[in-house]
Design an enzyme around this catalytic site. Structure first.
Site, PDB file in Angstrom:
ATOM      1  NE  ARG A 128      -9.677  22.472  -6.624  1.00  0.00           N
ATOM      2  CZ  ARG A 128     -10.705  22.066  -5.898  1.00  0.00           C
ATOM      3  NH1 ARG A 128     -11.595  21.224  -6.396  1.00  0.00           N
ATOM      4  NH2 ARG A 128     -10.859  22.472  -4.653  1.00  0.00           N
ATOM      5  CD  GLU A 153      -7.911  22.878   0.636  1.00  0.00           C
ATOM      6  OE1 GLU A 153      -7.823  22.435   1.792  1.00  0.00           O
ATOM      7  OE2 GLU A 153      -8.998  23.102   0.081  1.00  0.00           O
ATOM      8  CG  ASN A 155      -8.389  20.146  -2.728  1.00  0.00           C
ATOM      9  OD1 ASN A 155      -9.052  20.170  -1.697  1.00  0.00           O
ATOM     10  ND2 ASN A 155      -7.970  21.244  -3.343  1.00  0.00           N
ATOM     11  CB  SER A 160     -15.639  18.709  -7.041  1.00  0.00           C
ATOM     12  OG  SER A 160     -15.493  19.819  -6.173  1.00  0.00           O
ATOM     13  CE  LYS A 352      -6.750  21.709   4.586  1.00  0.00           C
ATOM     14  NZ  LYS A 352      -7.544  20.511   4.240  1.00  0.00           N
ATOM     15  CE  LYS A 410      -6.215  26.544   5.331  1.00  0.00           C
ATOM     16  NZ  LYS A 410      -5.656  26.242   3.996  1.00  0.00           N
ATOM     17  CD  GLU A 414      -9.172  18.171   1.853  1.00  0.00           C
ATOM     18  OE1 GLU A 414      -9.489  19.154   1.166  1.00  0.00           O
ATOM     19  OE2 GLU A 414      -8.036  18.024   2.328  1.00  0.00           O
ATOM     20  N   GLY A 415     -13.781  19.813   1.815  1.00  0.00           N
ATOM     21  CA  GLY A 415     -15.176  20.051   1.466  1.00  0.00           C
ATOM     22  C   GLY A 415     -15.697  21.436   1.788  1.00  0.00           C
ATOM     23  NE  ARG A 495     -12.616  26.873  -5.326  1.00  0.00           N
ATOM     24  CZ  ARG A 495     -12.243  25.929  -4.463  1.00  0.00           C
ATOM     25  NH1 ARG A 495     -13.144  25.162  -3.909  1.00  0.00           N
ATOM     26  NH2 ARG A 495     -10.987  25.770  -4.152  1.00  0.00           N
TER      27      ARG A 495
END
Length: 522
Positions: A128, A153, A155, A160, A352, A410, A414-415, A495
């Site tokens: 993603r 970024e 992923n 998810s 990253k 950064k 992740e998350g 989002r």
């Protein structure tokens, strides 16, 4: 029944919550969400609706189309980077020393490849790529600067919310069809006009394409076994399964269960959920029929079932490896003949540091043979800065001192909830010690345009100024130097978060799920 319907229509037109959101819109949207599995689990056995917007978010149609078109190119980039472990580990070398977690992932990669060629040449990527439209207000107050689609970024593990996002797109299509006046009432003027003029609510195919990708990997594995020397007919008994590697007490379980059910309903493929600890206790590697090239095939077995695909929805955080047992399970999976989604090399390709190095002049061209494709990718790169050498660190300090609010620090995580923004980033950077800073990169801050949006969380709604982040899913199945079996865009995620909120994770509690309302000419 007619009088009841009329009463509901009057309620929809006139009644509002204290926040100004039409009550019927809240009722319709949350009723649809809970009926159709748009939920999260704050604790095992209990469910609430997922944080969501009650209306779609206005987004540039051109930016949306460009982000979708880039998905197959980014898929190919990940495969190319992961297939060059010498370059990958070389880029991460300094980071590995300052970041023990990334260093341990690199160790898994080295140990898995030490014995020779990969046991499974096929790789499944469910990626993603996340973007924002950089559209800062003009200094003279006369509107906004021209929008730029910039990548936040890429992923490559546990990407998810694909399935819940598909449901959100359906939810917004429903409320826009049955209650357009209520939806228009919570949008700003230009967006309401676009909605009235028939602006597009794009369909979201993630709930079909993501399980289709898992099924394609499952079928490819079975075809390998059936065609292997001395294999004969497919083995008797239950067919191989897809293992979902999950976190204990997973809050985002509905998103995963929707994918699991679609995999069964569309393809008859069974999924089994296991934590890394459960795999450490119960998984086995057994010798299977050799590959056609003669190399051994160590098959992964869990609970008496052969594993065709290991799909990670965990493993991206140090918290997922509390003991050595979890690391041993990750290494066993990596050594096995199961198709991994992702391989540890894919996971490292999404760090990253790799993102920052790929933005350097000439770096993309090593992996992207098409000059046109390389230029299209590079156009989405925000300013990315290394902190590795003393000169690079001093240059980064000068940037943050000149514009304290203009950058994001950064780490290789992740998350959600890991980045440091604005003045906090400037202060953290200034306090960094040598040997620590190599684990971070500095990124230009993206300035999206805020729009009016109705948000709902925990059965409460409000109207706020919000910004959005677009994620485009891509699926890839290929490897071993052969043409890809699958490479395409596979749905999207939007989002939204209140203006002034820095982090963007839904599960982490910062943002809500939304969907795009495509505007022309912006």
């Amino acid at each position: 029944m007619a009088p009841v319907a009329c009463a509901l229509l009057v309620f929809s037109t006139h009644a509002s919550t204290a926040s100004g959101v039409p009550s019927a819109l809240v009722s319709r949207a949350l009723g649809w969400a809970n009926t159709n599995g748009v939920q999260m689990s704050p604790q095992p056995g209990s469910f609430v609706h997922a944080p969501l917007s009650l209306s779609p978010f206005p987004l540039s149609a051109d930016g949306f189309a460009r982000a979708r078109a880039l998905a197959p190119i980014f898929n190919e980039l990940v495969e190319a980077v992961a297939s060059d472990p010498e370059w990958l580990l070389g880029v991460l070398e300094a980071t590995l020393e300052s970041d023990p977690f990334t260093g341990r992932l690199a160790r898994v990669l080295r140990e898995a490849t030490r014995a020779g060629p990969e046991a499974q040449p096929l790789h499944l990527g469910i990626h993603r790529s996340d973007y924002m439209l950089d559209e800062p207000a003009r200094a003279d107050g006369g509107g906004y600067e021209p929008a730029r689609l910039l990548q936040i970024e890429l992923n490559t593990i546990a990407s998810s919310f694909g399935c819940l996002s598909a449901r959100i797109s359906q939810l917004h299509a429903y409320v826009c069809a049955v209650a357009p006046a209520d939806v228009a009432a919570v949008l700003d003027g230009p967006a309401a006009a676009e909605l009235a003029a028939g602006a597009e609510l794009p369909s979201n195919a993630a709930l079909e394409m993501l399980p289709d990708a898992l099924a394609a990997a499952h079928a490819a594995y079975i075809a390998q076994v059936a065609g292997a020397p001395s294999a004969g007919a497919p083995p008797a008994g239950a067919p191989p399964v897809v293992v979902f590697v999950v976190q204990p007490g997973e809050r985002n379980v509905a998103d995963q269960r929707l994918l699991e059910l679609a995999l069964w309903e569309r393809h008859g493929v069974q999924a089994v959920r296991c934590t890394l600890a459960e795999l450490a206790a119960g998984a086995q590697l057994r010798d299977g029929p050799a590959h056609p090239n003669g190399s051994p095939r160590p098959c992964l077995w869990v609970g008496g079932r052969e594993v065709a695909v290991a799909y990670f929805r965990a493993g991206y955080s140090p918290d997922d490896y509390p003991t050595e047992a979890e690391w041993a399970a990750r290494l066993a999976i990596e050594r096995s003949a199961a198709v991994k989604c992702p391989t540890v090399a894919y996971q490292l390709a999404g760090t990253k540091k790799v993102q920052q190095v790929l933005a350097e002049p000439g770096a993309l061209e090593r992996f992207v043979p098409s000059a046109e494709h390389a230029a299209a990718l590079r156009a989405t790169f925000a300013g990315l800065f290394s902190l590795q050498t003393d000169d690079e660190y001093e240059a980064a300090l000068r940037l943050t001192r000149a514009d304290e609010d203009g950058y994001v620090l950064k780490p290789q995580r992740e998350g959600g909830g890991n980045n440091i923004y604005g003045r906090d980033a400037a202060a953290r950077l200034a306090a960094m010690r040598a040997g620590e800073r190599e684990g971070y990169i500095l990124m230009e801050r993206i300035r999206p345009r805020a729009r009016r949006l109705a948000l709902a969380r925990n059965n409460e709604a409000c109207i706020t100024e919000a910004v959005c982040e677009l994620g485009v899913f891509g699926v890839f199945l290929g490897g071993g130097g052969q043409p890809a079996l699958l490479n395409r865009a596979a749905g999207h995620l939007l989002r939204a978060k209140p203006l002034g909120t820095d982090e963007g994770g839904v599960a982490a509690g910062f943002a809500v799920l939304s969907s795009p309302l495509l505007e022309r000419g912006i």
